[in-house]
Design an enzyme around this catalytic site. Structure first.
Site, PDB file in Angstrom:
ATOM      1  N   HIS A 276       0.838  -1.198   0.000  1.00  0.00           N
ATOM      2  CA  HIS A 276       0.000   0.000   0.000  1.00  0.00           C
ATOM      3  C   HIS A 276       0.874   1.248   0.000  1.00  0.00           C
ATOM      4  O   HIS A 276       1.901   1.319   0.654  1.00  0.00           O
ATOM      5  CB  HIS A 276      -1.007  -0.006   1.150  1.00  0.00           C
ATOM      6  N   ASP A 288       5.621   2.812   7.084  1.00  0.00           N
ATOM      7  CA  ASP A 288       4.259   2.331   6.845  1.00  0.00           C
ATOM      8  C   ASP A 288       3.544   3.224   5.840  1.00  0.00           C
ATOM      9  O   ASP A 288       2.866   4.161   6.220  1.00  0.00           O
ATOM     10  CB  ASP A 288       3.496   2.307   8.167  1.00  0.00           C
ATOM     11  N   GLU A 329      -5.421   1.718   2.014  1.00  0.00           N
ATOM     12  CA  GLU A 329      -5.256   0.583   2.917  1.00  0.00           C
ATOM     13  C   GLU A 329      -5.559   1.002   4.342  1.00  0.00           C
ATOM     14  O   GLU A 329      -6.170   0.251   5.111  1.00  0.00           O
ATOM     15  CB  GLU A 329      -3.831   0.036   2.805  1.00  0.00           C
ATOM     16  N   GLU A 330      -5.111   2.200   4.703  1.00  0.00           N
ATOM     17  CA  GLU A 330      -5.286   2.675   6.074  1.00  0.00           C
ATOM     18  C   GLU A 330      -6.753   2.947   6.420  1.00  0.00           C
ATOM     19  O   GLU A 330      -7.092   3.112   7.583  1.00  0.00           O
ATOM     20  CB  GLU A 330      -4.453   3.938   6.307  1.00  0.00           C
ATOM     21  N   ASP A 358       4.392  -5.024   3.629  1.00  0.00           N
ATOM     22  CA  ASP A 358       3.831  -3.886   4.363  1.00  0.00           C
ATOM     23  C   ASP A 358       4.650  -3.676   5.631  1.00  0.00           C
ATOM     24  O   ASP A 358       4.634  -4.526   6.521  1.00  0.00           O
ATOM     25  CB  ASP A 358       2.378  -4.198   4.710  1.00  0.00           C
ATOM     26  N   HIS A 458       2.055   5.053  12.821  1.00  0.00           N
ATOM     27  CA  HIS A 458       0.917   5.954  12.600  1.00  0.00           C
ATOM     28  C   HIS A 458       1.122   7.321  13.243  1.00  0.00           C
ATOM     29  O   HIS A 458       0.160   7.954  13.698  1.00  0.00           O
ATOM     30  CB  HIS A 458      -0.386   5.323  13.104  1.00  0.00           C
TER      31      HIS A 458
END
Length: 496
Positions: A276, A288, A329-330, A358, A458
């Protein structure tokens, strides 16, 4: 990698799908075919050619894009659009057949999120509106609380909601075991007009959500474990009423996947590899998942140099290789789900396998390999037939490199999910997200025990300064080896 709160399929659901796929007698031949004369050569050449220096320049580009676009590359933002254009244009120049795949997503803007316990001693527990919840009417919903049964699957099934006990009430449900969508649907089916989910641990409210506004059936929000247990205890002793006030705006946007495939190779034996491309809004997303995206891009460029396309000087691979950079994706695997959903049944059958990468440069890493054969006996069970062989291929490569590794469950948190759900064998690697490194893992891999695999997960700190280039290099080699192997032969997968 998306946070757990967005998981759309429960682990039992994935396990059932995988089990059905394993039972399907469509993939494995009775005996492996003879080795292709060139088998192994392309994989060796790619591993030799692919290096961290080349892939790092893509990470640096993603960081530059984020810096120029508000600090992130989230789906539906200019940062993601620029990232997609960079990948698209780079591969177009390398001779790939490249296309964009546009689809709609939604962005949630919460204006009000409030719970008030009514009556004597009125108070307001900390409340977090679920992403894409339905809003309450102006002034909120005032109704008695009805606690759902707390068992191994709290609030997940109809028998957690006694008949007639929830009609016109707000359900109080404990987090765990199934998705927020499933809890909400079960509560709504029992007649609840709203749902409040309380946490199973920690001191913060549940921050749950759905993948789109269409999944928001009734107003839904989260509270803390302590507040939830206090409300449940009070409701057990007599009626407790609350007012739930939620006001959330949902804005439609368009985002896009990038799909690139080799001009050569058999189109009925497609080797699909994905990562992603989107970040979360809170940061640039360099680990990420800039790391997986950069790794795929560098391997694709080296594969082109080896003759995968018309511009290449070498021999084209036996099997077509298709690379996918998924968006959203998130937000719940939306890009990969959209991609798989638009495939015909024949196109799905033409995909020999799916490889997913990922988060492959975590700063406090563990080398995880997806547990295709369920040898770890945890979570969702084995992947579709062929997944065990993918795991074995990756593990064997890491063993030859004397790199320690361990299994990771198919827990539904990344883009292999839609492929597994359609019976396509899958595998891949990642190096850890918010999970905490154990003392045993620190002894094997180095790093800090008791700390997250990625302390910047994140967050704004997921930037170019906070990646482990050593483990990144290892995973670049894994991608190169797997792509090179399967591009030339599916023999190790069990197909002739």
């Amino acid at each position: 990698m998306r946070a757990i709160r967005h998981r759309r399929r429960s682990i039992p659901a994935l396990a059932a799908l995988a089990a059905a796929a394993v039972a399907a007698p469509v993939l494995l031949s009775a005996a492996p075919a003879a080795a292709h004369p060139r088998e192994g050569r392309l994989a060796k050449e790619l591993v030799e050619e692919v290096g961290v220096r080349g892939a790092y320049r893509h990470l640096a580009k993603f960081q530059q894009i984020a810096d120029a676009n508000g600090g992130n590359r989230a789906a539906g933002t200019p940062g993601h659009a620029a990232s997609a254009a960079y990948v698209h244009d780079t591969l177009k120049k390398a001779g790939y057949d490249v296309s964009y795949q546009d689809f709609d997503i939604y962005e949630a803007h919460t204006r009000t999120e409030k719970t008030t316990v009514l009556g004597q001693g009125s108070r307001e527990p900390a409340t977090a509106a679920f992403t894409f919840t339905r809003s309450t009417p102006a002034g909120g919903l005032a109704a008695p609380l009805a606690p759902a049964r707390v068992d191994e699957t709290p609030g997940c099934t109809a028998d957690d909601y006694p008949a007639g006990a929830f009609a016109g009430k707000i359900a109080l449900v404990k987090r765990g075991a199934c998705t927020f969508v499933e809890k909400q649907r079960a509560a709504a089916a029992a007649g609840a007009i709203g749902v409040i989910v309380y946490n199973h641990s920690g001191t913060t409210p549940v921050r749950g959500g759905f993948s789109s506004p269409a999944e928001g059936i009734i107003p839904s929000a989260g509270i803390t474990l302590a507040d939830g247990e206090a409300l449940a205890a009070a409701a057990a002793g007599g009626e407790v009423s609350v007012r739930l006030e939620l006001d959330q705006e949902h804005v439609k946007k368009t985002t896009r996947n990038v799909i690139a495939e080799t001009t050569g190779g058999r189109s009925d034996r497609v080797v699909t590899v994905g990562a992603h491309l989107d970040s979360v809004p809170e940061g640039p997303g360099i680990n990420d998942n800039g790391s997986g995206s950069a790794g795929l891009l560098e391997v694709a460029l080296k594969l082109a140099e080896e003759g995968a396309n018309k511009k290449g000087k070498g021999k084209q691979p036996a099997n077509k290789v298709r690379f996918g950079w998924w968006s959203a994706e998130e937000l719940g695997l939306l890009g990969s789900e959209h991609y798989v959903a638009q495939l015909s049944e024949k196109q799905k059958k033409d995909i020999a396998l799916y490889l997913n990468f990922d988060m492959i440069a975590s700063p406090n890493p563990v080398q995880f390999v997806y547990d295709g054969d369920d040898s770890d006996k945890t979570g969702a069970g084995a992947g579709p037939a062929g997944s065990a062989q993918i795991e074995a291929l990756i593990n064997g490569f890491l063993d030859k490199k004397r790199k320690p590794h361990e299994g990771s469950d198919f827990d539904g948190r990344s883009d292999y999910g839609p492929f597994i759900a359609n019976g396509i064998p899958a595998g891949g690697t990642f190096t850890g997200a918010e999970g905490v490194k154990t003392a045993e893992q620190a002894a094997r891999y180095g790093g800090t025990a008791g700390a997250p695999y990625d302390p910047n997960y994140h967050g704004a700190g997921d930037d170019l300064k906070n990646v482990d280039l050593k483990v990144f290099d290892t995973n670049l080699d894994v991608i190169a080896h797997a792509v090179g192997t399967y591009a030339e032969s599916l023999r190790s997968l069990g197909r002739p």
